[in-house]
Design a protein around this motif. Structure first.
Motif, PDB file in Angstrom:
ATOM      1  N   GLY A  47       0.797  -1.213   0.000  1.00  0.00           N
ATOM      2  CA  GLY A  47       0.000   0.000   0.000  1.00  0.00           C
ATOM      3  C   GLY A  47       0.827   1.260   0.000  1.00  0.00           C
ATOM      4  N   THR A  74      -1.366   8.028  -5.374  1.00  0.00           N
ATOM      5  CA  THR A  74      -1.848   6.694  -5.005  1.00  0.00           C
ATOM      6  C   THR A  74      -2.341   5.961  -6.253  1.00  0.00           C
ATOM      7  OG1 THR A  74      -2.441   7.439  -2.790  1.00  0.00           O
ATOM      8  CG2 THR A  74      -3.537   5.450  -3.575  1.00  0.00           C
ATOM      9  N   ARG A  78      -1.120   2.355  -7.686  1.00  0.00           N
ATOM     10  CA  ARG A  78      -2.071   1.257  -7.902  1.00  0.00           C
ATOM     11  C   ARG A  78      -2.028   0.751  -9.333  1.00  0.00           C
ATOM     12  NH1 ARG A  78      -7.059   0.949  -3.894  1.00  0.00           N
ATOM     13  NH2 ARG A  78      -6.771  -1.174  -4.572  1.00  0.00           N
ATOM     14  N   SER A  82      -0.816  -2.947 -10.722  1.00  0.00           N
ATOM     15  CA  SER A  82      -1.687  -3.779 -11.538  1.00  0.00           C
ATOM     16  C   SER A  82      -0.977  -4.154 -12.854  1.00  0.00           C
ATOM     17  CB  SER A  82      -3.008  -3.042 -11.727  1.00  0.00           C
ATOM     18  OG  SER A  82      -3.558  -3.301 -12.964  1.00  0.00           O
ATOM     19  N   TRP A  91      -5.119  -3.644   0.389  1.00  0.00           N
ATOM     20  CA  TRP A  91      -4.438  -2.399   0.054  1.00  0.00           C
ATOM     21  C   TRP A  91      -4.405  -1.505   1.287  1.00  0.00           C
ATOM     22  CZ3 TRP A  91      -1.209  -0.558  -3.285  1.00  0.00           C
ATOM     23  CH2 TRP A  91      -1.080   0.818  -3.498  1.00  0.00           C
TER      24      TRP A  91
END
Ligand code: MSP
Length: 519
Positions: A47, A74, A78, A82, A91
């Motif tokens: 995270g 953020t 993310r 991915s 997360w």
């Protein structure tokens, strides 16, 4: 068996993600995937660390709210994770209300227990490092070095967490728990630091100076300082409830403690090696619930750490665009020894990819499928001779041992050795000659079976490292990708009469005549 709980550091959202950050996530992801394919239930947490002075300052400069500033970064983290097929199960974002509640609960608990107190401090303060600096930090010229940025004299009331009184406990813990830190040489380093530990930990900032943080439940004029907030992510997102009795939680399934923390060497001392075990001990965690640390080294650029502040970062998105996620994952795991540093070099990425993946495994897959199709319509005949079987079995053993000691590079060596052995087997057995005579028909079936079976086992072994490619190989071998498990990594998995599919390139060669990505 308890789920395998693995975490990474949570990345600061004060700048864009770089390849150093990506390495840590890929390393933890490979370890998590290995455990999953070994049949273990895995809880993988990663995270972002969103609070702090630097975020507040950066947002101010842009004239936006800190929340908006971190939201944007953020999203970049993310989407990168991915793209890199990072398979985290949860997360951890430190602005999440669940986390805020947990941090406040723990703060109140420690305050009530007398582990946190208020005191005044006068001293030199480094804005860049967000900490008070002492004479120890002065250089030979008596000045604070450039790494501290602007240093000013301030007097401030703050809250402190009692660290020092737990020093002897920690020293004893370090001495009696050889598995606390991997690699071993870092344990000595930590022990020396613990021996020298003096003073307590300042855990707050007055709101007059910092608003972007979690408010202290017992004093609304203060927010908590970034480490105290950040470290707690490891338990808040695992379902820890400060208000419930700890011993009931430690035995529940949801709270899969302890985790293996994968962190970089820069945050071992003092954060993860001193503050965190002492925090847990003060909360009441027993010694066997202190989490082990896997400490990795740095990806450097010409000997210097790749970092935003040095301005020498390699943007992972550019690497992925040019080479694909699997190539990036492969290089980041193949060219560094866990715990040591390595120099990032795009030419090495191209070389390792072309030799090991394109020419090695890709070529093996391609030859195997083509010959099976040409000579046997893709149909295999199962076989009981030795052939490649001993090589495959020893590769699986070496690979498993390597992963169990968190060493994906050695696991990759085992993969590459097996692929080389199989390619040599093709050259030595010359199936194209066997195909010419009817009396060699059985020998040809044998060779084709051994090649296909070895490729199947290679797909299993590649799965934690390059999951997308492993799945493509499975599809071409006409097996279900869900069968790429360690339990199936035993010889003889392809049944008699199995029909292989047609080949299509899984690892297209990188054209090295085009200039590589510049660092
Ligand atoms: N936010 C803190 C961690 C809090 S954990 C409770 C932090 N963030 S960071 O963004 O600076 O770094 C995140 C992780 O990336 C750290 O483990 C750090 O060691 C790692 N890396 C950052 N640069 C790196 C390299 N150049 N190479 C390898 N890993 C490095 O610290």
């Amino acid at each position: 068996m308890k789920p395998y709980f693995i975490t990474t550091a949570i990345d600061y959202t004060n700048g864009a993600p770089h390849t150093g950050h990506a390495y840590e996530k890929v390393l933890a992801d490979a370890l998590a995937r290995f455990q999953r394919q070994s049949g273990r239930d895995v809880f993988f947490l990663t995270g972002v660390d969103q609070h702090g002075q630097k975020v507040q300052q950066s947002a101010e400069k842009l004239g936006i709210q800190p929340a908006e500033f971190v939201e944007n970064l953020t999203a970049q983290f993310r989407s990168l994770w991915s793209d890199l097929a990072i398979s985290n199960n949860a997360w951890a974002a430190t602005t999440d209300p669940l986390h805020v509640r947990c941090v406040q609960g723990i703060l109140q608990q420690l305050f009530d227990a007398g582990q946190i107190y208020r005191s005044t401090q006068t001293g030199h303060y480094s804005v860049r490092q967000e900490q008070f600096v002492t004479d120890k930090e002065r250089g030979p010229d008596g000045e604070f070095g450039p790494e501290w940025g602007e240093v000013t004299l301030i007097e401030e009331e703050n809250y402190y967490f009692r660290l020092e009184k737990h020093r002897d406990w920690l020293l004893d813990y370090v001495d009696t728990h050889p598995n606390f830190i991997t690699p071993e040489f870092r344990r000595t380093e930590l022990r020396n630091a613990v021996e020298k530990l003096t003073g307590d930990l300042c855990i707050s900032r007055p709101k007059s100076r910092l608003q972007w943080g979690i408010e202290l439940p017992f004093d609304p004029d203060f927010v908590t300082y970034v480490w105290f907030d950040a470290l707690i992510n490891y338990i808040s997102f695992a379902g820890y409830e400060p208000s419930s009795p700890l011993n009931t939680q430690l035995s529940t399934l949801n709270f899969t403690w302890p985790a293996l923390h994968v962190i970089g060497k820069d945050i071992l001392i003092p954060a993860h090696g001193v503050y965190w075990p002492i925090m847990l001990h003060a909360i009441g965690f027993p010694d066997d619930a202190i989490p082990p640390l896997l400490v990795h080294g740095w990806w450097n650029i010409s000997g210097a750490k790749m970092s935003k502040s040095l301005g020498n970062v390699v943007a992972p998105t550019e690497l992925i665009e040019r080479y694909g996620a699997d190539a990036v994952r492969y290089y980041l795991l193949a060219d560094i020894v866990t715990g040591r540093d390595a120099d990032f070099n795009p030419t090495r990425l191209e070389e390792r990819y072309n030799s090991d993946l394109a020419n090695g495994i890709g070529n093996l897959l391609n030859r195997t499928l083509n010959m099976a199709k040409k000579y046997r319509e893709g149909v295999l005949r199962s076989d009981t001779t030795d052939g490649l079987r001993p090589a495959a079995e020893s590769a699986v053993a070496a690979y498993t041992a390597a992963f169990e000691r968190s060493d994906p590079r050695a696991a990759i060596d085992a993969i590459v050795d097996l692929a080389n052995a199989a390619n040599q087997h093709v050259d030595q057995s010359a199936p194209w000659k066997l195909a010419k005579s009817e009396s060699d028909a059985a020998a040809l079936d044998t060779v084709l079976y051994h090649l296909a079976e070895t490729t199947r086992i290679l797909a299993i072994l590649l799965n934690p490292i390059v999951p997308t490619a492993a799945e493509k190989i499975a599809t071409q071998l006409a097996i279900d990708p869900a069968t790429l498990t360690m339990a199936n990594a035993t010889w003889g998995g392809l049944p008699d009469g199995h029909t292989l599919s047609a080949p299509s390139p899984v690892f297209p060669r990188i054209d090295t005549t085009k200039s590589s990505v510049e660092s």
